[in-house]
Write a protein that holds these residues in place. Structure first.
Motif, short mmCIF file in Angstrom:
data_model
loop_
_atom_site.label_atom_id
_atom_site.label_comp_id
_atom_site.label_asym_id
_atom_site.label_seq_id
_atom_site.Cartn_x
_atom_site.Cartn_y
_atom_site.Cartn_z
N VAL A 165 0.80 -1.22 0.00
CA VAL A 165 0.00 0.00 0.00
C VAL A 165 0.84 1.28 0.00
O VAL A 165 0.47 2.26 -0.64
N MET A 189 0.41 2.20 -5.43
CA MET A 189 0.59 1.01 -4.60
C MET A 189 1.24 -0.08 -5.47
O MET A 189 1.15 -0.05 -6.69
N GLU A 209 -4.30 3.90 -6.49
CA GLU A 209 -5.15 4.18 -5.33
C GLU A 209 -6.57 4.53 -5.77
O GLU A 209 -7.50 4.44 -4.99
N LEU A 210 -6.74 4.94 -7.03
CA LEU A 210 -8.07 5.34 -7.50
C LEU A 210 -8.96 4.11 -7.66
O LEU A 210 -9.92 3.95 -6.94
N THR A 211 -8.59 3.22 -8.59
CA THR A 211 -9.22 1.90 -8.66
C THR A 211 -8.25 0.98 -9.38
O THR A 211 -7.28 1.44 -9.99
N ALA A 212 -8.59 -0.33 -9.36
CA ALA A 212 -7.75 -1.31 -10.06
C ALA A 212 -7.81 -1.07 -11.57
O ALA A 212 -6.98 -1.57 -12.31
#
Ligand SMILES: [Fe+2]
Lengths: 265, 211
Positions: A165, A189, A209-212
């Motif tokens: 993370v 990450m 960190e926003l989305t995968a």
């Protein structure tokens, strides 16, 4: 030249076979797919249920959880207590150890290359090292503040790399199981990493960190310099990244179901 | 949940009034009611557990103010107590609370919307923050909890909001939709306060089991 291999199913783990002629991927549909590395054509698709097939333990082998005679199997955390258990199983399926491994789920797990130590990271951010032969807890690391999402041992077994993370690669000295070096530079990450066969380079793959589904970087690191040598774009989260056995290529599986192949030298 | 409790209280009150419920020894209806309530609490179950998720961070500050002035998002107050299954206060608990920002993103670089509350003798906590947003991977608004207390089992859980559009206005029908929420009990009634700074409030008591 960089190129791409496409898969019908999301690839979660990669491993080179046949000295680098084939690339195998453990997929989210519970099948293992094997591609010819040079042409990128699909050679074989194997269901993991085919227990006798040599590829069926591929997923766990790659994830450092299969020693051949022993398997490390993390269990889903207990529903009410959240407690994690790591089961060390013999080839017969007999339980050798049941290790308590924190709470909230196990995020990384693996045997050291010499098979003497097993490591597990928990979503409560603790890392634990056990003696495989007697199940004794050698060390519990409580000072990491975030979860680790990826790990790899160096081929000579001297280093363990973990990352997650906080975007940092932690290099652990396996003679003490203490942090020897930290590498910063990944802009998101980290969800994938691997050592080069000569142990001098590292590949890391990002997880935004926003989305995968957001774009990330794949970084190639020079370990002696402690700096990234090259950076490649990936359209979504990198789920697995590996070096070819000759150290010339990196293959990185991405959440868009593609496998990116980039020069590693 | 709250409606349910109120109904029980009404029924109990009615039973006392109608003489359907009387004490073996002379007792006022107030005492009788208190007596009953205490017995009821004795049966209370520990707060159901929920998943920890990948974004727990150790080392959050001990602060009851989780947001900064001017942060986007609707102001939210969360209040509660840490109790054992008999309803007694548990002093000395550590309550880790963390949630996503108004857009559904977790701060993983710092400790915004994260706190570890060191709860003293009062066993009560109260935090001021904002309503967490929705994020694509886990679309129900939630607040994460990790609670440790001397002599008690560690609890990992989450609080949800009855007003969440995710439940489409029909909690009973939709709370288990897609298996995201483990227990109906974790979804809390949202109270709205118009006076002063308009804000929402939920109550989230934490009931721990003995270790
Ligand atoms: Fe969450």
């Amino acid at each position: 030249m960089s190129r791409s291999i496409s898969s019908d199913s999301l690839v979660l783990t990669l491993k080179f076979l046949d000295g680098g002629r084939s690339l195998a991927g453990g997929c989210s549909d519970s099948k293992v797919r094997v591609w010819d590395f040079n042409s990128g054509s699909l050679k074989e698709t194997v269901a993991r249920e085919q227990a006798k097939h040599p590829l069926t333990s591929l997923l766990s082998r790659l994830a450092w959880t299969d020693l051949g005679n022993l398997q490390a199997t993390p269990k889903m955390p207990n529903r009410q207590t959240g407690e994690n258990f790591l089961h060390i199983l013999e080839a017969s399926g007999k339980e050798k150890h049941r290790l308590t491994a924190g709470i909230g789920g196990i995020s990384i797990v693996g045997f050291s290359p010499d098979g003497k130590t097993v490591v597990a990271g928990s979503y409560d951010t603790d890392l634990r090292f056990w003696n495989v032969s007697n199940g004794e807890l050698l060390r519990r690391v409580e000072d990491l503040t975030v979860s680790m999402f990826a790990m790899a041992f160096s081929p000579d077994g001297k280093w363990l790399a973990t990352a997650g993370v906080d975007r940092i690669v932690y290099l652990w000295d396996t003679s003490t199981w203490r942090i020897a070096k930290k590498l910063a530079g990944q802009p998101e990450m980290i969800s994938a990493l691997d050592f080069s066969p000569d142990g001098k380079r590292l590949v890391t793959g990002g997880f935004s960190e926003l989305t995968a589904g957001h774009p990330v970087k794949i970084l190639l690191w020079d370990l002696a310099a402690g700096k990234p040598m090259k950076s490649f774009d990936a359209p979504r989260q990198v789920t697995s990244a590996v070096f070819s056995p000759d150290g010339q290529w990196i293959a990185a599986a991405c959440r868009d179901k593609s496998i990116a192949v980039h020069p590693a030298a | 949940m709250q409606d349910h409790e109120l109904r029980r209280r009404d029924i109990l009150g009615e039973c006392i009034a109608k003489g359907l419920l009387i004490a073996g020894v002379p007792m006022t209806s107030v005492n009788l009611f208190a007596f009953y309530q205490k017995a009821e609490q004795a049966a209370s179950q520990p707060t159901p557990a929920e998943v920890l998720g990948p974004f727990y961070m150790k080392g959050a500050p001990n602060t009851s103010l989780l947001h900064k002035p001017g942060d986007p998002g609707f102001p939210l107050k969360v209040v509660g107590k840490v109790l054992n299954t008999r309803g007694d206060k548990i002093p000395g608990a550590l309550v880790d609370i963390w949630h996503a920002d108004h857009a559904g993103l977790y701060d993983v670089q710092g400790y915004r919307y994260r706190a570890q509350l060191a709860i003293g003798e009062s066993s009560e906590y109260s935090v001021e923050t904002i309503m967490p947003g929705h994020y694509p991977d886990r679309p129900a608004q939630h607040i994460h909890y990790l609670i440790t207390a001397p002599g008690h089992r560690t609890l990992v859980t989450q609080a949800y909001f009855a007003t969440d559009p995710y439940f489409e206005g029909n909690l009973e029908k939709n709370y288990s939709k897609r298996g995201i929420v483990s227990s109906r009990e974790l979804i809390r009634t949202v109270k709205l306060f118009e006076q002063g700074t308009p804000h929402a409030e939920i109550e989230f008591d934490i009931i721990l089991e003995k270790a």
